[in-house]
Design an enzyme around this catalytic site. Structure first.
Site, PDB file in Angstrom:
ATOM      1  N   ARG A  58      55.133  -3.905  76.216  1.00 45.54           N
ATOM      2  CA  ARG A  58      55.621  -4.930  77.143  1.00 45.54           C
ATOM      3  C   ARG A  58      54.729  -4.980  78.397  1.00 45.54           C
ATOM      4  NH1 ARG A  58      55.566  -2.422  81.205  1.00 45.54           N
ATOM      5  NH2 ARG A  58      57.127  -1.188  82.294  1.00 45.54           N
ATOM      6  N   LYS A  68      59.989  -2.943  92.105  1.00 41.62           N
ATOM      7  CA  LYS A  68      59.400  -1.606  92.220  1.00 41.62           C
ATOM      8  C   LYS A  68      58.591  -1.473  93.508  1.00 41.62           C
ATOM      9  CE  LYS A  68      57.537   1.927  89.251  1.00 41.62           C
ATOM     10  NZ  LYS A  68      57.362   2.278  87.861  1.00 41.62           N
ATOM     11  N   SER A 129      69.169  12.193  86.193  1.00 40.36           N
ATOM     12  CA  SER A 129      70.085  11.293  85.477  1.00 40.36           C
ATOM     13  C   SER A 129      70.378  11.799  84.061  1.00 40.36           C
ATOM     14  CB  SER A 129      69.445   9.899  85.363  1.00 40.36           C
ATOM     15  OG  SER A 129      68.216   9.976  84.652  1.00 40.36           O
ATOM     16  N   GLU A 151      51.006   2.820  80.683  1.00 34.04           N
ATOM     17  CA  GLU A 151      51.992   3.905  80.632  1.00 34.04           C
ATOM     18  C   GLU A 151      52.534   4.003  79.218  1.00 34.04           C
ATOM     19  OE1 GLU A 151      55.500   5.124  83.506  1.00 34.04           O
ATOM     20  OE2 GLU A 151      56.231   3.767  81.944  1.00 34.04           O
ATOM     21  N   ASN A 160      65.875   7.572  72.897  1.00 32.03           N
ATOM     22  CA  ASN A 160      65.713   6.141  73.158  1.00 32.03           C
ATOM     23  C   ASN A 160      67.065   5.431  73.261  1.00 32.03           C
ATOM     24  OD1 ASN A 160      63.983   3.841  73.522  1.00 32.03           O
ATOM     25  ND2 ASN A 160      64.705   3.156  71.543  1.00 32.03           N
ATOM     26  N   ALA A 163      68.385   6.192  76.650  1.00 31.22           N
ATOM     27  CA  ALA A 163      67.624   5.538  77.727  1.00 31.22           C
ATOM     28  C   ALA A 163      67.893   4.030  77.779  1.00 31.22           C
ATOM     29  CB  ALA A 163      66.129   5.798  77.543  1.00 31.22           C
TER      30      ALA A 163
END
Ligand code: 0O2
Length: 213
Positions: A58, A68, A129, A151, A160, A163
């Site tokens: 992405r 951000k 978290s 990244e 996953n 997350a």
């Protein structure tokens, strides 16, 4: 006439949509994606099982870049984003097993065409978290645009699932300080780590049993 904050943000958003700006980041993503495809074919053959389950590429949206930049208190400019954001190009790699995360990280580190400039191991040391993943920032050669950072987030299927759910309901809302699901999510993250370790042990026993046959 002075620019308002809204003007600055609007200008930033439109700059971050420019084709000439985005294309090298897309190219860097494609480069890693193709590399991962080759690695997957080679290692699935060597290991006799599926190595990489899924890859998701992405390009960070202009809105997400803006959020951000604000969160990190950077000056809201395209040039600053280019300089400080390491995840404008991002690839998530989903493996079935814990050891495959590190196997893939080693393969990428050994790749002469790539330069790993940062590794963050949130598997060994999860975020507060409960978030688990191995992050690598790599420099990728892009024709006519020098090198671009990508990244790479490497995690198991179970990590996953955690997350993605937490990202949608908590992380993206910026509620990650204290919230009512904090305890449950942390418990789940710990359980997931135990299951991932157990699945690895089961796989190793099954592999040993297959060899004896
Ligand atoms: P998004 O929307 O997913 O892109 P750094 O510049 O290295 O100091 P950075 O980039 O904040 O700081 O690094 P970090 O903490 O390693 O986080 C990078 C990405 O990891 C995040 O990108 C998320 O995708 C993911 N991530 C980090 N922490 C969490 C978490 O607690 N929960 C979830 N679900 N994902 C997390 P962005 O840009 O913050 O968000």
């Amino acid at each position: 006439m002075t620019n308002t904050i809204d003007d600055v943000y609007q200008e930033f958003l439109s700059q971050m949509e420019e084709e000439a700006f985005l294309e090298p980041y897309r190219e860097a993503c494609r480069y890693i994606e193709q590399k991962l495809e080759k690695i997957n074919i080679e290692y699935s053959e060597k290991l006799g099982r599926n190595f990489i389950g899924q890859t998701i590429c992405r390009i960070k949206t202009p809105e997400s870049c803006l959020n951000k930049m604000i969160k990190k208190k950077y000056i809201v400019k395209q040039q600053t984003a280019q300089e400080y954001l390491s995840d404008i190009s991002g690839i998530r790699v989903i493996c079935n097993f814990l050891d495959d995360i590190y196997r893939l990280a080693e393969i990428l580190k050994a790749d002469e065409k790539l330069e790993v400039i940062k590794t963050k191991d949130y598997v060994k040391k999860p975020k507060s978290s409960g978030y688990q993943s191995l992050h690598m920032i790599v420099l990728v050669p892009v024709d006519g645009a020098g090198k671009k950072r990508v990244e790479i987030q490497i995690r198991t299927q179970a990590m996953n699932l955690w997350a993605v759910v937490e990202h949608h309901f908590v992380y993206k809302k910026g509620d990650y300080e204290k919230h009512e699901f904090e305890k449950d999510l942390k418990e789940c993250a710990r359980a997931i780590y135990k299951i991932d370790k157990k699945m690895l042990v089961i796989r190793e026993k099954m592999e040993a049993a297959c060899k004896e046959m």
